[in-house]
Design a protein around this motif. Sequence first.
Motif, PDB file in Angstrom:
ATOM      1  N   GLY A  41     -20.583 -28.010  -5.607  1.00 46.88           N
ATOM      2  CA  GLY A  41     -20.270 -26.983  -4.494  1.00 46.88           C
ATOM      3  C   GLY A  41     -22.462 -26.556  -4.059  1.00 46.88           C
ATOM      4  O   GLY A  41     -23.072 -26.664  -5.006  1.00 46.88           O
ATOM      5  N   VAL A  42     -22.477 -26.915  -2.643  1.00 46.59           N
ATOM      6  CA  VAL A  42     -23.941 -26.389  -2.280  1.00 46.59           C
ATOM      7  C   VAL A  42     -23.423 -25.281  -0.963  1.00 46.59           C
ATOM      8  O   VAL A  42     -22.719 -25.122  -0.439  1.00 46.59           O
ATOM      9  N   ILE A  43     -24.001 -24.464  -1.161  1.00 49.13           N
ATOM     10  CA  ILE A  43     -24.640 -23.398   0.113  1.00 49.13           C
ATOM     11  C   ILE A  43     -25.499 -23.733   1.253  1.00 49.13           C
ATOM     12  O   ILE A  43     -26.570 -24.076   0.562  1.00 49.13           O
ATOM     13  N   VAL A  44     -24.683 -23.539   1.650  1.00 47.41           N
ATOM     14  CA  VAL A  44     -25.300 -24.223   3.516  1.00 47.41           C
ATOM     15  C   VAL A  44     -25.348 -23.232   4.547  1.00 47.41           C
ATOM     16  O   VAL A  44     -25.962 -23.250   5.195  1.00 47.41           O
ATOM     17  N   GLY A  45     -25.551 -22.133   3.917  1.00 45.17           N
ATOM     18  CA  GLY A  45     -25.457 -20.814   5.361  1.00 45.17           C
ATOM     19  C   GLY A  45     -25.356 -19.546   4.389  1.00 45.17           C
ATOM     20  O   GLY A  45     -24.794 -19.474   3.305  1.00 45.17           O
TER      21      GLY A  45
ATOM     22  N   GLY B 119     -28.932 -20.661   8.260  1.00 43.22           N
ATOM     23  CA  GLY B 119     -27.655 -21.841   8.302  1.00 43.22           C
ATOM     24  C   GLY B 119     -27.256 -22.415   9.361  1.00 43.22           C
ATOM     25  O   GLY B 119     -27.840 -21.493  10.636  1.00 43.22           O
ATOM     26  N   ARG B 120     -26.469 -22.982   9.874  1.00 44.70           N
ATOM     27  CA  ARG B 120     -25.475 -23.822  10.961  1.00 44.70           C
ATOM     28  C   ARG B 120     -24.656 -23.630  10.947  1.00 44.70           C
ATOM     29  O   ARG B 120     -24.275 -24.013   9.544  1.00 44.70           O
ATOM     30  N   LEU B 121     -23.221 -23.345  11.609  1.00 44.02           N
ATOM     31  CA  LEU B 121     -22.274 -22.937  11.795  1.00 44.02           C
ATOM     32  C   LEU B 121     -21.802 -24.771  11.221  1.00 44.02           C
ATOM     33  O   LEU B 121     -20.625 -25.023  10.648  1.00 44.02           O
ATOM     34  N   GLU B 122     -22.174 -25.347  12.325  1.00 43.16           N
ATOM     35  CA  GLU B 122     -21.288 -27.188  11.207  1.00 43.16           C
ATOM     36  C   GLU B 122     -22.031 -27.730  10.168  1.00 43.16           C
ATOM     37  O   GLU B 122     -20.661 -28.379  10.033  1.00 43.16           O
ATOM     38  N   ASP B 123     -22.599 -26.922   9.641  1.00 43.30           N
ATOM     39  CA  ASP B 123     -23.219 -27.938   8.653  1.00 43.30           C
ATOM     40  C   ASP B 123     -22.324 -27.520   7.418  1.00 43.30           C
ATOM     41  O   ASP B 123     -22.128 -27.270   6.807  1.00 43.30           O
TER      42      ASP B 123
END
Length: 382
Positions: A172-176, A134-138
């Motif tokens: 909630g959504v897992i983005v990383g 994933g990306r930190l900014e997400d």
Amino acid sequence: MTLKYSGILRIGFKLLVNDRAKFSALLIGITFAVFLMMQMTAMFAGILNRAYSTVTNVGAAMWIMDPAVNTPTSAIPLPDYLLDSVRSMNGVSYAVPLFIGSALVKLDSGTYQSVSVVGLDDTSLLGRPEIAQGRLEDIYADNSFFVVDDAEFGKLENPRIGTTFELNDNRGVIVGIARVASNGLNGVPTLYTTYSRAIQYLPTMRFTISYVLVQPRDATAVASIKREVAKLGYVALTQKEFNQTITDYYTYKTGIGTNILIMTVISFLVGLSISGQTFYSFILENLEKFGALKAIGAKGRELVYMILFMATFTALTGFGLGVGLVTLMITVARSQLPTYAAIVTFWNLGLAFAMVLVIAAISSYFGIRRVLRIEPFDIFRG
């Protein structure tokens, strides 16, 4: 003719290893004692390492908290004005809030799972974990969370990027997927999000800040920051001091430290009794040989060196076998059980080594007393 030390030590070595039954019993006793001592202290070291895992993973230079706090997960909420006061102090480079709380999430399967939620400062994300996927900014996207891939990861049903869950009626959504330096102690998965989202999703008291994280301008500013914070009725601790506070709590204010200490002492006494009795029995069975050595000119000092060498050689050999055995067991256990917390440190190695030397000293003491009292005439009189 006076025997040289190398010669007397060589004789002692042959006497020791030739009696295979006694030598094996000595090694087994010391190895077993070292194994138990190392195992107990390694478990305690592993517990402590996980107890301050939050402090290690966040990595802040200084932590400001309520004086009653003992562990990172038992934070007492701080008022918002404290953050502003700290930011205005001389010597403070920057200060940010940190939220740590517990929650119950509902997974896609319908089951519920307890989690630990860490809310990072929205601007700096100080204390953020290493992002593996994933990306930190997400993290700034709606409903976004990072999940830590550790020993408890499977309790969330092995989520992937895009996996959804429900937290207090919020989506909630897992983005990383993140990695951290140390696993937690409480056996629950860890979620990271922003500070604002954490206090929005989780019910809190009037105050919402768990800790204020501070970066001093330099090392000389630490003392002045501590004094200014103390005037406000709170306490500022460096990372090392906070870890020591946690260590003291688990050592002296819970039953963990006492139980580990008792088991370590019992292990020491077991090793001392087995090796001491076996070594003394070995000395008694070889009194004629020691008397013969005296008769051909061996001095008492040389016999003392000989016995000390025999006891030390046995103790160090048993120490090496015990350390190897416990290291093997911990390695196998951690490969099969990710939640297994025991670790070998220089501290428990040094403690076990010191206790083994004490065992060798006490064992040799009684043997030396007995050998020094014999006379060659008593040996050959029969």
